[in-house]
Design an enzyme around this catalytic site. Structure first.
Site, PDB file in Angstrom:
ATOM      1  CG  ASP A  49      -6.553 -11.728   3.015  1.00  0.00           C
ATOM      2  OD1 ASP A  49      -7.508 -11.604   3.805  1.00  0.00           O
ATOM      3  OD2 ASP A  49      -6.057 -12.834   2.718  1.00  0.00           O
ATOM      4  CE1 TYR A  54      -3.058 -17.822   4.511  1.00  0.00           C
ATOM      5  CE2 TYR A  54      -2.870 -15.463   4.130  1.00  0.00           C
ATOM      6  CZ  TYR A  54      -3.587 -16.642   4.031  1.00  0.00           C
ATOM      7  OH  TYR A  54      -4.829 -16.614   3.439  1.00  0.00           O
ATOM      8  CB  SER A 154     -12.223 -18.144   5.334  1.00  0.00           C
ATOM      9  OG  SER A 154     -11.563 -18.528   4.130  1.00  0.00           O
ATOM     10  CD1 TRP A 209     -10.427 -18.001  -0.495  1.00  0.00           C
ATOM     11  CD2 TRP A 209      -8.700 -19.118  -1.386  1.00  0.00           C
ATOM     12  NE1 TRP A 209     -10.620 -19.339  -0.254  1.00  0.00           N
ATOM     13  CE2 TRP A 209      -9.588 -20.052  -0.779  1.00  0.00           C
ATOM     14  CE3 TRP A 209      -7.545 -19.587  -2.000  1.00  0.00           C
ATOM     15  CZ2 TRP A 209      -9.343 -21.430  -0.774  1.00  0.00           C
ATOM     16  CZ3 TRP A 209      -7.303 -20.967  -2.003  1.00  0.00           C
ATOM     17  CH2 TRP A 209      -8.190 -21.861  -1.397  1.00  0.00           C
ATOM     18  CB  SER A 210      -7.468 -19.298  -5.249  1.00  0.00           C
ATOM     19  OG  SER A 210      -6.663 -20.108  -6.082  1.00  0.00           O
ATOM     20  N   PRO A 211      -8.246 -16.299  -7.346  1.00  0.00           N
ATOM     21  CG  PRO A 211      -7.755 -14.067  -7.844  1.00  0.00           C
ATOM     22  CD  PRO A 211      -7.697 -15.078  -6.722  1.00  0.00           C
ATOM     23  CG  LEU A 212      -4.961 -15.229 -11.291  1.00  0.00           C
ATOM     24  CD1 LEU A 212      -3.574 -14.600 -11.408  1.00  0.00           C
ATOM     25  CD2 LEU A 212      -5.746 -15.028 -12.577  1.00  0.00           C
ATOM     26  CB  ALA A 213      -7.160 -21.802 -10.521  1.00  0.00           C
ATOM     27  N   GLY A 286      -2.306 -11.856  -5.666  1.00  0.00           N
ATOM     28  CA  GLY A 286      -1.024 -12.089  -5.018  1.00  0.00           C
ATOM     29  C   GLY A 286       0.103 -11.802  -5.988  1.00  0.00           C
TER      30      GLY A 286
END
Length: 320
Positions: A49, A54, A154, A209-213, A286
């Site tokens: 992705d 970015y 998104s 996105w951001s599964p781990l915050a 990531g």
């Protein structure tokens, strides 16, 4: 690695995928990108992705060079990009989803990525100043022209997604297939409730996105901000504020004994929890180091251990 269909489409994406947000152009160079992408690929990842904004295009440039060096067959890869914020300051070059911007943006991204087409292209945020119909026509034309295969959104509202879908259906255009929302133990409302009817009604897929915050759910911020973390990157001070929230840091610590009992890390537990949701097509991870890639991929072994009782304990620990 298992592969899930992207919503109702026939495209299969790896359960865990690899994204370049923050890291490429800010934390890693091309060599590190090659190493991390190769490690993800070896674990079975097929979806990578990216987004135009970015590192102001540098992320796409680095990924494009990495893909060139890695030499994978194009048909094996699923590559994405996203458009909205832009990388220039002209009135039709930033914060828009108008046709002029989108038609130029896709060409710029393909050049940076050194690709003839991307598999997935997202409208990175909704644009209240451009008619949704104009955006839908532009995105559909992008696919007709062979520059992308599927398009989606998104962080759009359920109403905006449904409106785009209905416009496409009414005019026989390519419909939006997927949405890329934030989803983790601290951000559940949109994926679990707001979009609930869209999964069955229009076959919406999700690339979360951001599964781990932003790293909060790794547990590494309990004693402050490590110098090599994304929260320490200049320009991302908002991440630093989020990951040092005392109440959430305390909640993450409640996960530590649960993860220990399962023989995994807190981050692996958090990733596995996301994968338990059947409406999640893929979880974007990531990493700036190969060791982080390896750690993330081990979350796949944790999923079968998440019994109803464990899930209840995890959600109770992080309930607001």
């Amino acid at each position: 690695m298992q592969y899930r269909r992207l919503g109702r489409s026939g495209l299969k994406v790896s359960e865990l995928s690899f994204g370049s947000w923050v890291t490429y152009g800010n934390q890693v160079d091309t060599k590190s990108a090659v190493d991390c992408m190769a490690a993800a690929w070896d674990a079975g990842v097929n979806f990578f992705d990216n987004a135009e904004v970015y590192a102001k295009g540098m992320s796409e440039t680095i990924m494009g060079e990495a893909l060139k060096q890695l030499g994978w067959r194009r048909a094996q890869m699923v590559i994405s990009t996203k458009f909205f914020w832009g990388i220039n300051d002209g009135p039709n070059e930033k914060n828009t989803l108008n046709r002029k911007y989108l038609m130029q943006a896709i060409d710029g991204s393909l050049k940076r990525l050194q690709l003839d087409y991307v598999d997935l292209v997202f409208c990175h945020r909704p644009d209240p100043h451009t008619p949704i119909e104009e955006t839908v026509y532009a995105m559909s034309d992008m696919i007709t022209q062979g520059k992308a295969i599927y398009w989606g959104t998104s962080e759009w509202s359920a109403d905006e997604i449904r409106a785009a879908y209905e416009i496409a259906e009414r005019h026989h255009l390519h419909k939006p297939v997927m949405e890329q929302p934030q989803y983790n133990l601290f951000a559940r409302e949109r994926v679990e409730r707001e979009y609930a009817r869209l999964y069955a009604d229009i076959g919406l897929g999700t690339t979360i996105w951001s599964p781990l915050a932003s790293g909060l759910l790794t547990g590494k911020y309990k004693d402050g901000i490590p110098a090599d973390s994304r929260a320490a990157v200049k320009g991302y001070e908002w991440i630093a504020e989020r990951v040092t929230d005392p109440a959430k840091v305390a909640a993450v610590e409640k996960l530590r004994p649960i993860a220990s009992d399962l023989g995994c890390t807190i981050s692996q537990l958090a990733l596995a929890w996301c994968l338990k949701n059947p409406n999640v097509s893929t979880v974007i991870t990531g990493a700036s180091r190969v060791s982080q890639v390896h750690e993330n991929m081990k979350a796949l072994d944790v999923v079968p251990k998440l019994t109803a009782e464990v899930v209840k304990a995890v959600e109770a620990a992080t309930a607001g």
